[in-house]
Structures are given as C-alpha cells and as structure tokens.
Design an enzyme around this catalytic site. Structure first.
Site, PDB file in Angstrom:
ATOM      1  N   GLU A 131      19.648  -0.412 -13.459  1.00 59.75           N
ATOM      2  CA  GLU A 131      18.782   0.686 -13.873  1.00 59.75           C
ATOM      3  C   GLU A 131      18.903   1.807 -12.853  1.00 59.75           C
ATOM      4  OE1 GLU A 131      14.627  -0.235 -14.410  1.00 59.75           O
ATOM      5  OE2 GLU A 131      14.215   1.759 -15.185  1.00 59.75           O
ATOM      6  N   GLY A 271      11.956  -1.588  -4.785  1.00 58.98           N
ATOM      7  CA  GLY A 271      11.157  -2.792  -4.600  1.00 58.98           C
ATOM      8  C   GLY A 271      11.716  -4.017  -5.306  1.00 58.98           C
ATOM      9  N   MET A 273      13.566  -5.397  -9.497  1.00 60.76           N
ATOM     10  CA  MET A 273      14.123  -4.983 -10.787  1.00 60.76           C
ATOM     11  C   MET A 273      13.915  -6.075 -11.826  1.00 60.76           C
ATOM     12  SD  MET A 273      15.645  -2.735 -12.542  1.00 60.76           S
ATOM     13  CE  MET A 273      15.873  -3.046 -14.288  1.00 60.76           C
ATOM     14  N   GLU A 274      13.443  -5.630 -12.981  1.00 64.66           N
ATOM     15  CA  GLU A 274      12.957  -6.562 -14.008  1.00 64.66           C
ATOM     16  C   GLU A 274      14.022  -7.088 -14.961  1.00 64.66           C
ATOM     17  OE1 GLU A 274      12.263  -3.191 -13.877  1.00 64.66           O
ATOM     18  OE2 GLU A 274      12.213  -2.324 -15.885  1.00 64.66           O
ATOM     19  N   HIS A 307       4.205  -7.119 -11.539  1.00 63.11           N
ATOM     20  CA  HIS A 307       4.750  -5.927 -12.198  1.00 63.11           C
ATOM     21  C   HIS A 307       6.063  -6.262 -12.908  1.00 63.11           C
ATOM     22  CE1 HIS A 307       5.512  -1.512 -12.508  1.00 63.11           C
ATOM     23  NE2 HIS A 307       6.766  -1.929 -12.464  1.00 63.11           N
ATOM     24  N   GLU A 308       6.966  -6.879 -12.180  1.00 60.81           N
ATOM     25  CA  GLU A 308       8.283  -7.166 -12.794  1.00 60.81           C
ATOM     26  C   GLU A 308       8.122  -8.172 -13.927  1.00 60.81           C
ATOM     27  OE1 GLU A 308      10.328  -5.042 -11.881  1.00 60.81           O
ATOM     28  OE2 GLU A 308       9.324  -4.486 -10.014  1.00 60.81           O
ATOM     29  N   HIS A 311       6.906  -6.553 -17.063  1.00 59.14           N
ATOM     30  CA  HIS A 311       7.930  -5.767 -17.760  1.00 59.14           C
ATOM     31  C   HIS A 311       8.611  -6.575 -18.876  1.00 59.14           C
ATOM     32  CE1 HIS A 311       8.321  -1.817 -16.063  1.00 59.14           C
ATOM     33  NE2 HIS A 311       8.654  -2.184 -14.846  1.00 59.14           N
ATOM     34  N   GLU A 330       6.887   2.259 -17.326  1.00 62.93           N
ATOM     35  CA  GLU A 330       6.419   2.200 -15.932  1.00 62.93           C
ATOM     36  C   GLU A 330       4.921   2.473 -15.791  1.00 62.93           C
ATOM     37  OE1 GLU A 330       8.013   0.670 -13.938  1.00 62.93           O
ATOM     38  OE2 GLU A 330      10.104   0.826 -14.548  1.00 62.93           O
TER      39      GLU A 330
END
Ligand code: B3K
Ligand code: ZN
Length: 891
Positions: A131, A271, A273-274, A307-308, A311, A330
């Site tokens: 990404e 930080g 990546m999902e 958070h990830e 996603h 996001e």
C-alpha cells in the site's frame, strides 16, 4: 517520475478500468538480489468500462517500476518487443482478446530496495509493503484498489535461509525440492486489490494460539518474530484475541480465514499494514515486555493490533474505489480502534489523548500548505496523504455520524454498509448513503465535511433574559480559507452541551435532541445534556424556564473537530473544572485556563496572578476528588503543548511562546512543588501486576508530576529522578526518570544515560528510546547534541525507527531546539531530508512537514525556515514525495 513535470491526479477523473483481473497466480523464486516473479493474469474486458463502438477493444496498460521485464506471453505465445510498449512506469499492450491469459516475468532486487516499498529485506528476511502503490515494484499490474482478484501464490526459496514462507490466505501445499530449496503454495479465496498482497520469508520463530469465532470456527493465530524476540509477543497475542472478540460483540463481524498471521519486522516505513490474513508490523507495535516497553507502548501495541485487525472488514472486505476514498477505510478504522481502546480503558482519558493529538498535529495540518479535506481532491504522491487529516479528522467525522445517529442506529447503519458493500471497492459517498438509510436526520449538509478543508471556528455568545427566564445561546461558524478553497459553506456541526446552575446542578433543557445513554452511564438525562444541530452560519438556540443565569458547558466530549471561541471568566472555567458532569469538559476548562495564562504572558509579559490562582485552586479540587482516576488527574496537570497553543495564534513567535510556556510551567511547579514531590513518591502502587489499571494510572500521575518539577532547580528534583531511575522495575518509570535527568547537566544524567545504553545493546526498540530521550531534552546545546548523535555508532540512518527516534523526535517534540533562534534546527532537518530522499522518499517526506509552516512564523524565523525549503528544492532531483510537499509549502 520526472519531478520537473509532476503529474497531478484528480479525484473527479476517476474511470473504471477497461480490464478486470479475474485471477492472479504469482510465483516467486526468492533470491536476495535477483528474485524472479512470474505473474499469470487471467484477464477479461470490464463490462462496466466505457465501450468504444467500433474497432479493436481497448489496450491494456499495466503499472510497473523498478522491476526488470524478462518476458511477456499472451495465451501461451511469447510476445516480441514490438508487440508491447514499455516505459519507466508502464507496460502497454495494444491488442488483446476479450478473455486472455497474460504471463509476465520480472526480476527484482530486494536487497537494494532501501525505499522499503515493494519486496525488500529487513534483517535478512524478505517482506513486502504494497500500500498504496508498491505492488508495481514487484510486477506489472493494474495496481489500483478497485481491481479485485483471487490470488494464488507460490514461493520457492532456500530451506536454510527461508525456513518460513508466508503469503495471504490459507496454506495449501508444501514440498521439499532438490538443491536445498523448498516450495509453498498459498490460496486466498477473498478477492482483493494488489495493495493487500503480502509475502514474508526468512528465518523467523513464532508463537501460536487459537480463537474460536462466534459461529464456532477455530482460527489459528500466529505471531512471527526474529527468534531472540520470541518472549515479547504475548501481549500482542492477547490484544489480537481481544480485538477479534470485540469486533464480534460490538459489530457482529467475524474473522473469515483459517489463520491470521502477524509478522514483526524492524525496518518498516510506518506502523503496520493490514494485508489480508498476513499483517506486517513495525516491531515497535508487536514486541513488549516490562523491561522494554512503556505503558504508552503497551497501549500502542494494543491499539495498532486492533486497528489492523479491524481493517479486515473496514478496508479489506470493503475497500476503497480509489485512493481519494482513503478515509473510508482509515477514518472508520481509527474510530473503531479508538472505541475499542476506550471500552477497555478510561474512556475520558482516551478521548483526551485523541483530542490532544488532533489539536497538536491535525489542526496544524489544516492551517498549513497541505491542508486538504478528509477526501482530498488531488494529489501528486498518494503516500503524502496518509495524513492526520485523513486518519484522525476522518475518525472525528465518523464520530460525529455516530453522535448524530446515536449508538443503536449507528450499529444498524453499519450493518447496512457491510451488507451492501461486502466484497466491493466503494466510496465515502456510498458510506454516507448507508448511514442515511437509517438516520433520522438529513445528512445532505453533513457530507460537506468530506469536501471541506480547514478547522471550523465556532463563536459563542450568551444572553440571559431574567424577565422571561430564557437563555439564548448564539453559535456562529466560519471556516478559514485553505489552499484552493475559500468562502466555505456552513457545516452540520453536532454540538453536545449542557447548562449548570450556580450550584453546579444540571438543568433539564427545553431545546436540543436527547442523547442516548451510554451503556454503563449512571448519569441523568440532564447531566448528559442535549445535542444541538448547528447548521446555519449563525444560529440562536433558546432555552425556556431557566431561573437564573446558567453556566454553559459546550462541545462535550469534543463533539466536533472545531475551535470554540467562547469568552468566559476565569471563575467560570474554574467552576466548570470543578463541576462539569462531563469529565472531558472538566479537563478542557483547565486547558483553557492554562492557555489563557500562557497567552497572557505573551501579551503582557507577566503572569496574571488571579488566573494562576484559579488554575491552582482547580488543580487542588481535581487532585482531591477521589472519584477521578489518576490518569485523568495526570491529564489535568498537563499543560497544553507548544504545538497546541500555536493553533490559537495567527503569527507565531516560537521563542516568545516557548518562554511564556516555560514561565507558566515554572510558576505552577513552584506553587505546587511540595504536592508534586508527594505525587512523585506516593502514587505508585506496589505489589500489583504491571498492567493493572491503577498501577498504570499511578505511574502516569507520578511521572507527570516529575516532568512538571523539572522546571525548578535540579537540586529539588534531581535526587528524586536519580532514585527513581535506580529503583525502576519497568520501562515507564525508568525512561521518565531519564527524560527528567536529560534536561539537566548532572553527573547522574551521564551515568544513567550510560547505564541505559549498556542495557539497550541488542534491543533496537530500547536503543531507539536512548536516542529519543536525548533528542527531546531542553539543554541549550541540543542541536549540537543531536548532530553528534547522528555520528554515534548505534545510529542507523537506514532504519526508519532509529531515524525517527532522533530526527523526528527533535523536529516534532522539541520546539525549543527545533526553533532555535539562529535557524540551526531548521538547517539540521533540511540536511536530513536531503540526505534521505534518494534512499527512502516516504520517510524523507514525513520529515518535511515541520518546515512547511514558515508563513505562520513571525520575525527572522520565517525567512530562516523558508530558506531551508528552498535549499531542499534546489538540492537536485527530488522524489515526487518530497517535491510535492516542498513545492506546495513554497507556493
Ligand atoms: N494502511 C496502512 C498504511 C499504509 C501507508 C502507505 N504509505 C496502515 C494502516 O493505516 O492501518
Ligand atoms: Zn489503517
């Protein structure tokens, strides 16, 4: 890209692709310097594309860069070079049948990939970051988020160096080959865009666990790290399981593959990546133990893991049609991770921390050269738009929708969104459409939040009519001009508010919409207050039956990302700090008093003794209130930072602002020195678990008190700090003591730094802290100190974490050093940007933003900063990343 001729991409130019990729099969023959990638694309014409009436169908243009094209075959026939056109960024094939199979072979060099985008090596292991547009550095592809495809991936590598080989989805086979090689195959059944592709291979250890989903499926959970870190993954694993459960309980969303893997790597641009089923993380957000991680680090691990993971639904199963829609995934996912953290810890403290970040950094973005709406209209380099605006303000916009709908309808609307868009790439507009199907309010005007840049200002005036027992509240909104946007239309601003009588009782209000009770709230309707819909440029709300002039508590919980201008007395602020049933606004009242004190020094050159007394008294009440947790008390004792204060000024004289901030900090510390010393020594809880909430809150309060004491002569607090350093059995207390000592010049400072350094050897994250703690010191020699640290044997310019720990900590968290009157700080930063740009443009670009605000600076600093931007501009060919930021700043 040629930076003399930058290409601007516009949101309104979106067109669907002419081709779809129904299936992709990728084969990797891994080699550090020459990895062969064979990509087999099953293509078909897109029925949704604009049709040309006659003639041959549209050609196919694939994106690719930094990969060497070895061959192209169409339906089994190798193409000759004249059958296609190749440029530095594209491969074009003019004629193809409506359904066909294209096989492309490329060769790439992971070892030389210092930009850490595409396939690269970190500590000898292979990993990917795709990404936003990194997949094109692996092979030629329709590298855009609206092309969803089913991926099969085969990886072949040496058993010795790559015993572990991972990709998205489920592992379907493994075979041992001759010559010490082996091969695995992965299949991901969920169609996905290329930016979610991931591959990891190397010598990694892992821990594993299981999670049983609400519907009873057993999911294998694995966390992969370098073997020496294997004991530091347990917290990440429990955070993952908590996130999975939370998403089921709160949103009814279950995980959808047989396994979920997390890999920690040391060299990572951001930080985490999902990637579908295979999240790749900066090790900073995975590894944690008492000796290496602070409480803040633990909370960071938990929040980023969540958070990830979140996603997987908001981002992966429902992705973005184009990169202008980035906030669709996001903003929504940040809102979801904020809610998760706030459910697990103190909701008020979480809200305060989020608002602090927004004000300190996003408001600055909104008033600078890069100001953009949460859904930008154009970009040169999309990586420059992974901003606080898209993420944090994006989350505020989602939060406002949550407030406008109320929690029950919010959940219904989210169900509609998921039901409608699962398995597709969609838009912010479609998201609001889903909200609208359920909402009672008309969201037409609300949509302007997606297209309006800048922080709106809401001015407040009050009028009490004693004869008719009426209270009139007038709210007027405006939004400043930003690059390319002026004369903005009014926004729909949800204002949560309440009225208090002079005894501090909440009044029942005759105007405004009722607020739904939070699940565990013990508050009455009156205490919660009401929701006002501010939609006009200026609007008056009248409250009937108000028997005496009330005290207004506005924008409770920071219900909208705006600047409130409300002229009230010191007494009113102190009253709210003591009495507001909205704890966020109690904190806010204290921040406003402190801001007033500091800005007062700027204007009058001295501290207003009455305001100081009001704040001191209010602090006393907060500290004595046993109903408040110590983390909240710590927030109440923390003054607004320089970057937050800056938001209230048109032109900023940093030297003067820093001096005023220091003067107020010193005065407060002096006045409360005794109480602060007691807090340092007496708030820690002995004999409880490291992550016990009370223990964490106690450390936060004690260390906030210590930080405040450092404004006084070192003889008063130095021994306390040295003793704390020596006795600390956790990183939170150790680093707080070291940070305090670093401001001074004692023998203990050097002793503790040496001790810390010795203990950090072999642990890169701890070594990062050793650099960061020195970069944020208030010593007058700071610029020389930081420059000397660049030469230190442990400084690693190629490692983004190390670089940020020194350079970004200095530029962003050390205003006194960065804004040194002679411009040395600016020069230092510009030198780092120039040195880094050819190596890692994304990280270099992140360092430009502190230099972007020169127009808001007063005095000679303005020119000094501008000169450094010019110097970067003229330093040679720039990456598109740095070019975009520097040229926009100089416009
Ligand atoms: N989606 C990634 C960020 C990618 C940044 C690309 N420059 C992490 C996240 O927001 O979850
Ligand atoms: Zn994200």
């Amino acid at each position: 890209m040629d930076t003399r001729n930058p290409v601007t991409i516009n949101r309104l130019d979106y067109q669907p692709t002419d081709w779809l990729i129904d299936h992709v099969s990728l084969q990797f023959e891994l080699d550090p310097t020459a990895t062969l990638v064979t990509s087999e694309l099953t293509l078909s014409r897109n029925p949704a594309a604009g049709q040309e009436s006659n003639g041959p169908g549209p050609g196919l243009t694939l994106q690719g860069s930094d990969c060497e094209l070895r061959s192209v075959s169409l339906d089994g026939v190798k193409l000759a070079p004249e059958d296609y056109q190749l440029s530095a960024t594209e491969l074009h094939i003019a004629q193809l049948p409506e359904h066909c199979v294209l096989v492309i072979v490329t060769c790439i060099n992971p070892e030389s990939n210092t930009a850490l985008e595409g396939l690269y090596r970190s500590s000898g292991n292979f990993c990917t970051q795709c990404e936003a547009e990194g997949f094109r550095k692996i092979t030629y592809y329709l590298d855009r988020p609206d092309v969803l495809s089913v991926f099969d991936v085969t990886i072949t590598a040496d058993v010795a160096t790559c015993p572990v080989m991972l990709a998205n989805g489920n592992r379907v086979s493994h075979e041992v080959l001759e010559g010490g090689r082996h091969r695995v195959q992965w299949h991901d059944p969920h169609p996905k865009p290329s930016y979610l592709f991931a591959l990891v291979a190397g010598d990694l250890a892992h821990i594993e666990d299981h999670f049983t989903t609400a519907s009873g499926r057993k999911v294998l959970l694995q966390i992969y790290v370098e073997a020496h870190n294997i004991d530091r993954c347990d917290f990440a694993m429990s955070s993952l399981k908590a996130s999975m459960r939370w998403d089921e309980e709160v949103y009814g969303l279950e995980y959808d593959l047989d396994c979920f893997m997390i890999v920690a790597v040391d060299d990572f641009n951001m930080g985490a990546m999902e990637n579908k089923g295979l999240n790749v993380f900066n090790s900073r957000f995975v590894l944690a133990d008492a000796q290496s991680a602070t409480d803040t680090d633990y909370m960071g691990v938990e929040a980023v893991i969540a958070h990830e993971y979140f996603h997987n639904w908001t981002g992966n199963r429902i992705t973005c049609r184009d990169w202008f829609q980035l906030s669709l995934k996001e903003g929504l996912t940040v809102f979801r991770d904020q809610s998760f953290s706030s459910d697990r810890h103190s909701a008020t403290v979480k809200r305060i921390e989020d608002v602090r970040l927004l004000r300190a950094r996003q408001f600055a973005e909104d008033s600078g050269p890069m100001a953009h709406p949460i859904r930008p209209d154009s970009y040169i380099e999309i990586n420059n738009f992974y901003t606080l605006t898209v993420y944090e303000k994006g989350a505020e916009v989602i939060r406002m929708l949550h407030t406008l709908l109320g929690p029950v309808k919010w959940r219904q609307a989210m169900d509609v969104y998921v039901e409608r868009h699962d398995g597709t790439a969609t838009t912010c507009d479609a998201f609001v459409d889903a909200m609208q199907t359920v909402a009672d309010v008309d969201l037409t005007q609300f949509r302007r939040w997606y297209s309006t840049a800048g922080t709106p200002e809401v001015r407040v005036s009050e009028e009490y009519d004693s004869q008719n027992a009426r209270f009139h509240l007038t709210l007027s909104q405006s939004c400043p001009d930003t690059p390319g946007q002026s004369d903005k239309l009014p926004l729909h601003i949800p204002v949560v508010m309440g009225l208090l009588d002079q005894q501090g009782n909440s009044l029942s209000l005759s105007n405004g919409r009722a607020l739904a009770a939070a699940v565990d709230s013990s508050q009455t309707d009156a205490q919660r207050g009401v929701l006002l819909d501010l939609t006009e440029a200026s609007q008056t709300f009248t409250f009937e039956g108000v028997d005496a002039a009330p005290v207004v508590s506005l924008l409770r919980g920071f219900s909208a990302p705006v600047k409130l201008v409300h002229d009230v007395t010191d007494e009113t602020l102190a009253f709210l700090m003591a009495n507001d049933p909205d704890t966020f606004n109690r904190w806010e009242a204290g921040q406003r008093l402190a801001t007033r004190l500091i800005l007062g020094v700027l204007q009058e050159g001295r501290i207003n003794a009455d305001t100081l007394a009001s704040l001191g008294q209010a602090w006393g009440l907060i500290l004595a209130d046993d109903s408040l947790d110590m983390a909240f008390k710590a927030e109440a004792l923390s003054l607004p930072t320089i970057d937050t204060l800056e938001g209230s000024l048109e032109q900023v004289d940093y030297q003067a602002l820093i001096a005023a901030h220091a003067m107020v900090s010193t005065a407060l510390a002096e006045k409360h020195a005794e109480a602060l010393c007691v807090l340092v020594t007496e708030t820690r809880q002995a004999g409880v678990a490291l992550l016990d909430p009370a223990a964490m809150s106690g450390r936060k309060l004690a260390n906030t008190a210590l930080a405040l004491l450092t404004w006084l002569p070192e003889s008063l607090w130095g021994p306390l700090a040295a003793a704390q350093y020596a006795a600390a059995d956790n990183m939170t207390d150790r680093i707080a003591a070291l940070a305090a000592l670093c401001h001074g010049d004692s023998a203990a400072r050097q002793d503790c730094l040496d001790d810390f350094h010795a203990k950090a050897i072999g642990n890169r994250l701890v070594m990062d802290k050793w650099f960061a703690v020195q970069a944020t010191s208030r010593r007058s020699s700071i610029v020389e100190d930081v420059a000397a640290l660049l030469q230190h044997a442990d400084f690693e310019a190629g490692n983004p974490n190390r670089l940020r720990s020194l350079v970004a900590s200095f530029a962003l968290n050390n205003p006194g050093g960065f804004h040194a009157a002679n411009g040395q700080g600016y020069r230092f930063l510009a030198d780092q940007v120039i040195a880094l740009d050819s190596r890692n443009p994304q990280v270099a670009a992140r360092l430009v933003s502190p230099l972007g605000h020169w127009k808001r600076l007063a005095g000679p600093a303005r020119d000094l900063m501008r000169q450094e931007l010019v110097r970067i501009r003229d330093s040679g060919p720039l990456s598109p990343d740095v070019f975009e930021l520097v040229s926009k700043a100089l416009q």
